[in-house]
Design a protein around this motif. Structure first.
Motif, PDB file in Angstrom:
ATOM      1  N   GLU A   1      19.035  21.981 -13.573  1.00 12.25           N
ATOM      2  CA  GLU A   1      17.735  22.665 -13.761  1.00 12.25           C
ATOM      3  C   GLU A   1      16.617  21.878 -13.074  1.00 12.25           C
ATOM      4  OE1 GLU A   1      18.664  24.649 -18.174  1.00 12.25           O
ATOM      5  OE2 GLU A   1      17.386  22.881 -18.016  1.00 12.25           O
ATOM      6  N   SER A   2      16.691  20.553 -13.169  1.00 12.22           N
ATOM      7  CA  SER A   2      15.653  19.706 -12.567  1.00 12.22           C
ATOM      8  C   SER A   2      15.696  19.784 -11.041  1.00 12.22           C
ATOM      9  CB  SER A   2      15.821  18.253 -13.021  1.00 12.22           C
ATOM     10  OG  SER A   2      15.755  18.164 -14.430  1.00 12.22           O
ATOM     11  N   LEU A   3      16.919  19.854 -10.482  1.00 14.81           N
ATOM     12  CA  LEU A   3      17.055  19.976  -9.017  1.00 14.81           C
ATOM     13  C   LEU A   3      16.536  21.333  -8.535  1.00 14.81           C
ATOM     14  CD1 LEU A   3      20.605  18.376  -8.538  1.00 14.81           C
ATOM     15  CD2 LEU A   3      18.388  17.344  -7.953  1.00 14.81           C
ATOM     16  N   THR A   4      16.840  22.377  -9.291  1.00 15.28           N
ATOM     17  CA  THR A   4      16.341  23.718  -8.941  1.00 15.28           C
ATOM     18  C   THR A   4      14.816  23.727  -8.958  1.00 15.28           C
ATOM     19  OG1 THR A   4      18.323  24.700  -9.906  1.00 15.28           O
ATOM     20  CG2 THR A   4      16.456  26.176  -9.575  1.00 15.28           C
ATOM     21  N   ALA A   5      14.245  23.081  -9.986  1.00 14.11           N
ATOM     22  CA  ALA A   5      12.784  23.028 -10.099  1.00 14.11           C
ATOM     23  C   ALA A   5      12.182  22.223  -8.948  1.00 14.11           C
ATOM     24  CB  ALA A   5      12.391  22.395 -11.443  1.00 14.11           C
ATOM     25  N   LEU A   6      12.811  21.103  -8.587  1.00 13.78           N
ATOM     26  CA  LEU A   6      12.307  20.279  -7.480  1.00 13.78           C
ATOM     27  C   LEU A   6      12.372  21.063  -6.168  1.00 13.78           C
ATOM     28  CD1 LEU A   6      11.256  17.587  -6.363  1.00 13.78           C
ATOM     29  CD2 LEU A   6      13.630  16.804  -6.224  1.00 13.78           C
ATOM     30  N   ASP A   7      13.453  21.796  -5.979  1.00 15.84           N
ATOM     31  CA  ASP A   7      13.579  22.637  -4.780  1.00 15.84           C
ATOM     32  C   ASP A   7      12.437  23.650  -4.734  1.00 15.84           C
ATOM     33  OD1 ASP A   7      14.931  23.620  -2.429  1.00 15.84           O
ATOM     34  OD2 ASP A   7      15.642  25.306  -3.635  1.00 15.84           O
ATOM     35  N   GLY A   8      12.141  24.240  -5.888  1.00 22.60           N
ATOM     36  CA  GLY A   8      11.026  25.207  -5.956  1.00 22.60           C
ATOM     37  C   GLY A   8       9.694  24.560  -5.598  1.00 22.60           C
ATOM     38  N   GLN A   9       9.461  23.365  -6.122  1.00 22.09           N
ATOM     39  CA  GLN A   9       8.207  22.645  -5.836  1.00 22.09           C
ATOM     40  C   GLN A   9       8.102  22.320  -4.336  1.00 22.09           C
ATOM     41  OE1 GLN A   9       6.556  22.946  -8.904  1.00 22.09           O
ATOM     42  NE2 GLN A   9       6.096  20.771  -9.003  1.00 22.09           N
TER      43      GLN A   9
ATOM     44  N   VAL B   1      21.710  26.317 -28.554  1.00 23.84           N
ATOM     45  CA  VAL B   1      21.765  26.169 -30.013  1.00 23.84           C
ATOM     46  C   VAL B   1      20.353  26.355 -30.556  1.00 23.84           C
ATOM     47  CG1 VAL B   1      22.371  24.576 -31.876  1.00 23.84           C
ATOM     48  CG2 VAL B   1      23.651  24.522 -29.732  1.00 23.84           C
ATOM     49  N   PRO B   2      20.122  27.395 -31.370  1.00 25.33           N
ATOM     50  CA  PRO B   2      18.750  27.667 -31.837  1.00 25.33           C
ATOM     51  C   PRO B   2      18.120  26.487 -32.575  1.00 25.33           C
ATOM     52  CG  PRO B   2      20.285  29.380 -32.579  1.00 25.33           C
ATOM     53  CD  PRO B   2      21.096  28.368 -31.868  1.00 25.33           C
ATOM     54  N   ALA B   3      18.934  25.677 -33.262  1.00 22.24           N
ATOM     55  CA  ALA B   3      18.374  24.584 -34.069  1.00 22.24           C
ATOM     56  C   ALA B   3      18.047  23.344 -33.243  1.00 22.24           C
ATOM     57  CB  ALA B   3      19.366  24.212 -35.175  1.00 22.24           C
ATOM     58  N   SER B   4      18.234  23.397 -31.926  1.00 21.36           N
ATOM     59  CA  SER B   4      18.053  22.193 -31.110  1.00 21.36           C
ATOM     60  C   SER B   4      16.640  21.623 -31.244  1.00 21.36           C
ATOM     61  CB  SER B   4      18.310  22.524 -29.638  1.00 21.36           C
ATOM     62  OG  SER B   4      17.987  21.396 -28.850  1.00 21.36           O
ATOM     63  N   ALA B   5      16.574  20.285 -31.301  1.00 21.75           N
ATOM     64  CA  ALA B   5      15.269  19.611 -31.318  1.00 21.75           C
ATOM     65  C   ALA B   5      14.691  19.517 -29.908  1.00 21.75           C
ATOM     66  CB  ALA B   5      15.413  18.215 -31.916  1.00 21.75           C
ATOM     67  N   PHE B   6      15.491  19.880 -28.905  1.00 21.03           N
ATOM     68  CA  PHE B   6      15.005  19.836 -27.520  1.00 21.03           C
ATOM     69  C   PHE B   6      15.306  21.171 -26.840  1.00 21.03           C
ATOM     70  CE2 PHE B   6      14.725  18.886 -23.048  1.00 21.03           C
ATOM     71  CZ  PHE B   6      13.635  18.025 -22.986  1.00 21.03           C
ATOM     72  N   PRO B   7      14.480  22.190 -27.133  1.00 19.25           N
ATOM     73  CA  PRO B   7      14.755  23.521 -26.560  1.00 19.25           C
ATOM     74  C   PRO B   7      14.152  23.707 -25.171  1.00 19.25           C
ATOM     75  CG  PRO B   7      12.909  23.641 -28.068  1.00 19.25           C
ATOM     76  CD  PRO B   7      13.339  22.192 -28.056  1.00 19.25           C
ATOM     77  N   PHE B   8      13.868  22.610 -24.472  1.00 21.89           N
ATOM     78  CA  PHE B   8      13.140  22.692 -23.204  1.00 21.89           C
ATOM     79  C   PHE B   8      14.090  22.637 -22.013  1.00 21.89           C
ATOM     80  CE2 PHE B   8      10.744  20.235 -26.396  1.00 21.89           C
ATOM     81  CZ  PHE B   8       9.692  21.111 -26.615  1.00 21.89           C
ATOM     82  N   SER B   9      13.576  23.072 -20.830  1.00 26.08           N
ATOM     83  CA  SER B   9      14.440  23.003 -19.642  1.00 26.08           C
ATOM     84  C   SER B   9      14.104  21.779 -18.809  1.00 26.08           C
ATOM     85  CB  SER B   9      14.314  24.250 -18.763  1.00 26.08           C
ATOM     86  OG  SER B   9      13.287  25.060 -19.170  1.00 26.08           O
ATOM     87  N   GLY B  10      15.008  21.497 -17.862  1.00 25.09           N
ATOM     88  CA  GLY B  10      14.824  20.368 -16.965  1.00 25.09           C
ATOM     89  C   GLY B  10      13.794  20.686 -15.893  1.00 25.09           C
ATOM     90  N   GLY B  11      13.250  19.628 -15.290  1.00 27.37           N
ATOM     91  CA  GLY B  11      12.373  19.820 -14.131  1.00 27.37           C
ATOM     92  C   GLY B  11      10.916  19.468 -14.402  1.00 27.37           C
ATOM     93  N   GLU B  12      10.209  19.225 -13.298  1.00 28.10           N
ATOM     94  CA  GLU B  12       8.823  18.776 -13.387  1.00 28.10           C
ATOM     95  C   GLU B  12       7.871  19.799 -14.022  1.00 28.10           C
ATOM     96  OE1 GLU B  12       5.495  16.554 -10.640  1.00 28.10           O
ATOM     97  OE2 GLU B  12       7.141  17.533  -9.617  1.00 28.10           O
ATOM     98  N   PRO B  13       7.947  21.102 -13.700  1.00 25.66           N
ATOM     99  CA  PRO B  13       7.009  22.036 -14.340  1.00 25.66           C
ATOM    100  C   PRO B  13       7.137  22.044 -15.870  1.00 25.66           C
ATOM    101  CG  PRO B  13       7.994  23.044 -12.399  1.00 25.66           C
ATOM    102  CD  PRO B  13       8.729  21.760 -12.634  1.00 25.66           C
ATOM    103  N   ALA B  14       8.387  21.987 -16.374  1.00 23.80           N
ATOM    104  CA  ALA B  14       8.585  21.965 -17.830  1.00 23.80           C
ATOM    105  C   ALA B  14       8.052  20.657 -18.413  1.00 23.80           C
ATOM    106  CB  ALA B  14      10.077  22.118 -18.163  1.00 23.80           C
ATOM    107  N   ALA B  15       8.238  19.555 -17.689  1.00 27.77           N
ATOM    108  CA  ALA B  15       7.749  18.248 -18.159  1.00 27.77           C
ATOM    109  C   ALA B  15       6.225  18.235 -18.240  1.00 27.77           C
ATOM    110  CB  ALA B  15       8.238  17.144 -17.215  1.00 27.77           C
TER     111      ALA B  15
END
Length: 473
Positions: free
Chosen positions: A60-68, A201-215
Motif C-alpha cells: 500500500e505504501s509503495l502504491t501511494a509513493l508511486d501516486g505521489q 478485522v473490524p476490531a483492529s486498533a490500526f484500521p489505517f492504510s499504508g503510505g504517506e497520504p494516510a500518515a
C-alpha cells in the motif's frame, strides 16, 4: 547531463526526505524500490522477516509513493530481487551517474549498502542522513560518549532543545531517464509474493492504510482535528480502539512519515494550544525511538545476540512447546493470549500489551527472548529493528539499562488495564460466555467447562498471582 538513481528503502515518502531534495538538481531521476523475496523465507530463529500484514502495508505504501511521484511528473520502479545485483544493472542500462539513498543503521542493511557500493564500481553511492530525529551533528555528545541509559540521554538532549526544520515536499521532480519506460511492470501483489490477503478485522486498533497520504492524514487528525495528543498520557495504556495512542509507529517504521515532521508539528501544536503532560509525553516517546536507533548504531550486531548488550547476563535459552503456545495465543493466560491473537489477526498490539507478553515469555515461560523478538519482526506492522530488538533486550534484562529484568505480573496487569474483561472478550470469543469476574482466571473453572469452551488450561498458578484472584476462589 546529471542522471541519477534515487533508491528508496525504509523512507517511502517525499516530505522531509534529504535524498529526494538532493535529487532535485539532476536532469533525470529514476526512483527505485527493490523488494527482496528472501525476507519471506524463515530465518534461523524460525520466523520470516516479513509477514503478511507488513507486506500488505508495504505494498500500500509503495502504491501511494508511486501516486505521489506521478503527480510530480515521475513514477516508481519496483523490482523484485537483490539490490546488489539489480541496482548496478539498471545504472549501467540507463547510463546513470550516481545513486542517492538514505543511510542505514542495522548491520544487515549496512552490509547490503556496502555490497551495492562495491558492485557499482566507479559510480558513486551517496548516503544522506537517515530517519533519525536527531542528526549525528545534533547529538549532545559524541556517539562513544552517548549515555547507555535513556533517562540520561533525554536529560542531555533536553538541556539544549533542538529545533526541527523538515524539508518541504517538492512540487515537481526531474523527468525519468530516456528508455526507462521499458523497465516498468505492474507493482507486485501479495499473491505474486506467494502470500494470501489478510482478512480485515473490524476490531483492529490500526484500521489505517499504508503510505504517506494516510500518515499525513493521521498526523493532522491526532494533532489538529481530534487533538487526541492532548490526552495521550492518560490513554496510552489503552488496549481497544484506534484512539488510545498516536498510531504513528507503522508509518515511522517504513518511513512514510518523518520523525522530524512529527516533532515539528508537535511543537507547532504546543505553540498554539500550549504544552501539557501529554504533548510532552509524545515527545519523550519520539526520543525513546531515537535512543534505540543510536544504541543500535553504536553497538551493531551485539543487540541481536542472546546476551544482548550485557554478555554477563544469563537470559533463558529454551524454546519448547510453551513458545509455540505463546505464538498461537494458547497459553491459558487470557490477557497474554488476547494480545497474541490480536497481533496474529491484525499485525498490531498496544504498547502495554507488548510489554506484558514479552515479560511473560521471558520470565514466566522462561523462553529465549530472541525468538519472541523474531516473531514480532514477522508480524508487527511497525517492526523497526532498533525499537523491536532494543525493547526486547531491555525486557529480557540484557539491554543497556541498569535494572535487571522488567518483570510484569500478568494477572495484576489484567486487573489494572482490562478490569471488566472487555479486551479479552474481544479477542478470545471462547471466553465470552464466562462471567466477567472470571474472564481473566478461566483456569479456576472445572476441566469440563474449559474443555467445552476449547480454551487451554494453565498448568500452574504463580504465587504472585494469589492477591489478584477473585475473592470467592
Amino acid at each position: 547531463m546529471h542522471r541519477l538513481l534515487l533508491w528508496f528503502k525504509q523512507d517511502l515518502r517525499l516530505d522531509d526526505h534529504p535524498a529526494v531534495h538532493a535529487a532535485l538538481d539532476a536532469d533525470r531521476v529514476l526512483p527505485l524500490y527493490v523488494l527482496d523475496p528472501s525476507v519471506l523465507q524463515p530465518t534461523a530463529l524460525g520466523a520470516r522477516r516479513l509477514g503478511v500484514h507488513r507486506a500488505r502495508f508495504l505494498l500500500e505504501s509503495l502504491t501511494a509513493l508511486d501516486g505521489q511521484l506521478r503527480q510530480r511528473g515521475s513514477r516508481l520502479l519496483v523490482l523484485v530481487g537483490k539490490a546488489e545485483q539489480l541496482i548496478p544493472q539498471v545504472v549501467e542500462q540507463l547510463d546513470l551517474r550516481e545513486v542517492l539513498t538514505l543511510e542505514e543503521i542495522a548491520p544487515e542493511e549496512r552490509a547490503q549498502l556496502n555490497a551495492v557500493r562495491k558492485n557499482l564500481g566507479h559510480v558513486a553511492l551517496r548516503e544522506l542522513p537517515g530517519n533519525h530525529l536527531l542528526r549525528a551533528e545534533e547529538l549532545p555528545c559524541s556517539l562513544e560518549e552517548l549515555p547507555q541509559v535513556y533517562a540520561q540521554f533525554r536529560e542531555l538532549v533536553e538541556q539544549r532543545l533542538p529545533v526541527f526544520q523538515p524539508l518541504p515536499t517538492p512540487a515537481n521532480l526531474p523527468p525519468l531517464p530516456e528508455n526507462a519506460e521499458a523497465l516498468y511492470q505492474p507493482l507486485p501483489t501479495l499473491s505474486h509474493l506467494g502470500l494470501g490477503e489478510p482478512l480485515s478485522v473490524p476490531a483492529s486498533a490500526f484500521p489505517f492504510s499504508g503510505g504517506e497520504p494516510a500518515a499525513q492524514a493521521r498526523l493532522r487528525d491526532y494533532l489538529w482535528l481530534s487533538q487526541g495528543v492532548r490526552e495521550y498520557k492518560d490513554t496510552r495504556n489503552g488496549l481497544i480502539g484506534s484512539e488510545y495512542s498516536s498510531k504513528f509507529s507503522p508509518w515511522l517504521a517504513n518511513g512514510s512519515l518523518s520523525p522530524r515532521r512529527v516533532v515539528a508539528e508537535l511543537r507547532r501544536h504546543e505553540s498554539q494550544y500550549g504544552r501539557n503532560d501529554s504533548t510532552h509525553w509524545l515527545w519523550l516517546e519520539m526520543l525513546w525511538r531515537d535512543f534505540f536507533r543510536w544504541t543500535l548504531v553504536r553497538h551493531g550486531s551485539a543487540l541481536f545476540q542472546a546476551g544482548g548488550l550485557k554478555a554477563t547476563e544469563r537470559a533463558p535459552r529454551n524454546v519448547d512447546q510453551r513458545f509455540e503456545q505463546w505464538c498461537q495465543g494458547r497459553t491459558g493466560m487470557p490477557l497474554v493470549d488476547a494480545n497474541m491473537r490480536e497481533l496474529a489477526a491484525t499485525g498490531f498490539m498496544s504498547n502495554r500489551g507488548r510489554q506484558i507478553v514479552a515479560s511473560y515469555l521471558v520470565n514466566d515461560l522462561q523462553q529465549d527472548w530472541r525468538h519472541g523478538a523474531a516473531w514480532f519482526e514477522e508480524h508487527l506492522l511497525d517492526y523497526d529493528p532498533a525499537s523491536n530488538w532494543g525493547n526486547w533486550a531491555y525486557l529480557a534484562g540484557v539491554g543497556s539499562d541498569p535494572r535487571h529484568q522488567r518483570m510484569f505480573n500478568a494477572l495484576r496487569q489484567a486487573r489494572q488495564y482490562d478490569p471488566d474483561g472487555a479486551y479479552v472478550s474481544l479477542w478470545l470469543p471462547e471466553l465470552r460466555s464466562v462471567p466477567a469476574h472470571l474472564r481473566h482466571t478461566p483456569f479456576l473453572l472445572s476441566h469440563l467447562q474449559l474443555d467445552a469452551m476449547g480454551y487451554p488450561r494453565l498448568q500452574e498458578i504463580p504465587e504472585t498471582w494469589k492477591p489478584y484472584l477473585p475473592s470467592a476462589a
